[in-house]
Motif scaffolding. Structure first.
Motif, PDB file in Angstrom:
ATOM      1  N   LYS A 293     -28.607  25.250 -64.404  1.00 35.48           N
ATOM      2  CA  LYS A 293     -29.649  25.045 -63.161  1.00 35.48           C
ATOM      3  C   LYS A 293     -30.219  26.004 -62.510  1.00 35.48           C
ATOM      4  N   VAL A 294     -29.738  27.354 -63.012  1.00 37.74           N
ATOM      5  CA  VAL A 294     -30.377  28.600 -62.158  1.00 37.74           C
ATOM      6  C   VAL A 294     -31.208  29.464 -63.264  1.00 37.74           C
ATOM      7  N   LEU A 295     -30.443  30.007 -64.378  1.00 42.85           N
ATOM      8  CA  LEU A 295     -30.891  30.799 -65.414  1.00 42.85           C
ATOM      9  C   LEU A 295     -32.013  30.073 -66.314  1.00 42.85           C
ATOM     10  N   GLY A 296     -31.533  28.692 -66.726  1.00 46.50           N
ATOM     11  CA  GLY A 296     -32.323  27.939 -67.610  1.00 46.50           C
ATOM     12  C   GLY A 296     -33.599  27.520 -67.070  1.00 46.50           C
ATOM     13  N   GLN A 297     -33.685  27.383 -65.847  1.00 48.32           N
ATOM     14  CA  GLN A 297     -34.717  26.994 -64.928  1.00 48.32           C
ATOM     15  C   GLN A 297     -35.571  28.140 -64.545  1.00 48.32           C
ATOM     16  N   GLY A 298     -35.186  29.178 -64.740  1.00 51.81           N
ATOM     17  CA  GLY A 298     -36.063  30.605 -64.597  1.00 51.81           C
ATOM     18  C   GLY A 298     -35.968  31.020 -63.138  1.00 51.81           C
ATOM     19  N   LYS A 299     -34.750  30.473 -62.457  1.00 55.40           N
ATOM     20  CA  LYS A 299     -34.647  30.687 -60.991  1.00 55.40           C
ATOM     21  C   LYS A 299     -33.851  32.121 -61.057  1.00 55.40           C
ATOM     22  N   ASP A 300     -33.956  32.779 -59.848  1.00 54.12           N
ATOM     23  CA  ASP A 300     -33.370  34.102 -59.488  1.00 54.12           C
ATOM     24  C   ASP A 300     -31.848  33.853 -58.962  1.00 54.12           C
ATOM     25  N   PRO A 301     -31.141  34.238 -59.913  1.00 58.03           N
ATOM     26  CA  PRO A 301     -29.712  33.981 -59.289  1.00 58.03           C
ATOM     27  C   PRO A 301     -29.415  34.836 -57.900  1.00 58.03           C
ATOM     28  N   ALA A 302     -30.047  35.825 -57.619  1.00 60.02           N
ATOM     29  CA  ALA A 302     -29.943  36.594 -56.249  1.00 60.02           C
ATOM     30  C   ALA A 302     -30.646  35.895 -55.251  1.00 60.02           C
ATOM     31  N   ALA A 303     -31.278  34.965 -55.499  1.00 57.35           N
ATOM     32  CA  ALA A 303     -32.302  34.037 -54.294  1.00 57.35           C
ATOM     33  C   ALA A 303     -31.527  32.695 -54.247  1.00 57.35           C
ATOM     34  N   VAL A 304     -30.848  32.264 -55.100  1.00 53.10           N
ATOM     35  CA  VAL A 304     -30.448  30.783 -55.069  1.00 53.10           C
ATOM     36  C   VAL A 304     -29.013  30.812 -54.648  1.00 53.10           C
ATOM     37  N   THR A 305     -28.603  30.066 -53.373  1.00 53.72           N
ATOM     38  CA  THR A 305     -27.283  30.333 -52.855  1.00 53.72           C
ATOM     39  C   THR A 305     -26.372  29.289 -53.655  1.00 53.72           C
ATOM     40  N   ALA A 306     -25.164  29.557 -53.454  1.00 52.54           N
ATOM     41  CA  ALA A 306     -24.031  28.725 -53.752  1.00 52.54           C
ATOM     42  C   ALA A 306     -24.151  27.432 -53.540  1.00 52.54           C
ATOM     43  N   GLY A 307     -24.227  27.395 -52.079  1.00 51.93           N
ATOM     44  CA  GLY A 307     -24.205  26.129 -51.486  1.00 51.93           C
ATOM     45  C   GLY A 307     -25.265  25.127 -51.922  1.00 51.93           C
ATOM     46  N   SER A 308     -26.382  25.695 -52.414  1.00 51.82           N
ATOM     47  CA  SER A 308     -27.410  24.713 -52.849  1.00 51.82           C
ATOM     48  C   SER A 308     -27.018  23.983 -54.275  1.00 51.82           C
ATOM     49  N   MET A 309     -25.879  24.531 -54.771  1.00 52.63           N
ATOM     50  CA  MET A 309     -25.521  24.113 -56.206  1.00 52.63           C
ATOM     51  C   MET A 309     -24.550  22.916 -55.803  1.00 52.63           C
ATOM     52  N   ALA A 310     -24.087  22.660 -54.703  1.00 51.24           N
ATOM     53  CA  ALA A 310     -22.969  21.613 -54.470  1.00 51.24           C
ATOM     54  C   ALA A 310     -23.984  20.191 -54.235  1.00 51.24           C
TER      55      ALA A 310
END
Length: 138
Positions: A57-74
């Motif tokens: 959901k993050v790396l595979g979609q080219g998102k920056d893991p430093a910019a995505v919050t853990a809470g947004s993954m809930a």
């Protein structure tokens, strides 16, 4: 009767909801775990983040893991198990929700995590096989 409290890994550490996915991944690496409960600033369980979530959901979609919050993954309400629930209830919950790890709650407090391996060890051989089969199918 074997309960979640008997087989869980106690003292589960949370990924803060406002913490970055990168920080959560580093915490997973440090703790040598594949999943972390996500806790809000109110100390309430928001969900669970897994190593697979980070990859897909993050790396595979080219998102920056430093910019995505853990809470947004809930996603929705977290599936949990009570500390005094039986191994049979753990089996049933994992099977019906197709999850491999469950936060263990005592009242409203997170007290640990129970994994597929924990549940399989606590169940009789036929049940362990059924659980693994159920979780391995799409």
């Amino acid at each position: 009767m074997t309960t979640a409290r008997d087989i869980m890994t106690a003292g589960a550490e949370c990924a803060g909801a406002e913490e970055s996915v990168l920080e959560a991944a580093r915490k997973m690496t440090r703790l040598e775990v594949g999943a972390l409960p996500i806790c809000g600033t109110d100390d309430r369980l928001k969900g669970v983040i897994t190593d697979r979530d980070i990859v897909v959901k993050v790396l595979g979609q080219g998102k920056d893991p430093a910019a995505v919050t853990a809470g947004s993954m809930a996603q929705g309400e977290a599936v949990t198990i009570g500390a005094d629930d039986s191994a049979e209830e753990i089996f049933s919950t994992m099977t019906s929700h197709k999850v491999r790890r469950l936060p263990v709650i005592d009242g409203r407090r997170l007290v640990g995590m129970v994994s597929l391996a924990d549940a399989a060890r606590a169940l009789s051989d036929p049940k362990a096989g059924q659980l693994i089969e159920a979780l391995s199918t799409d």
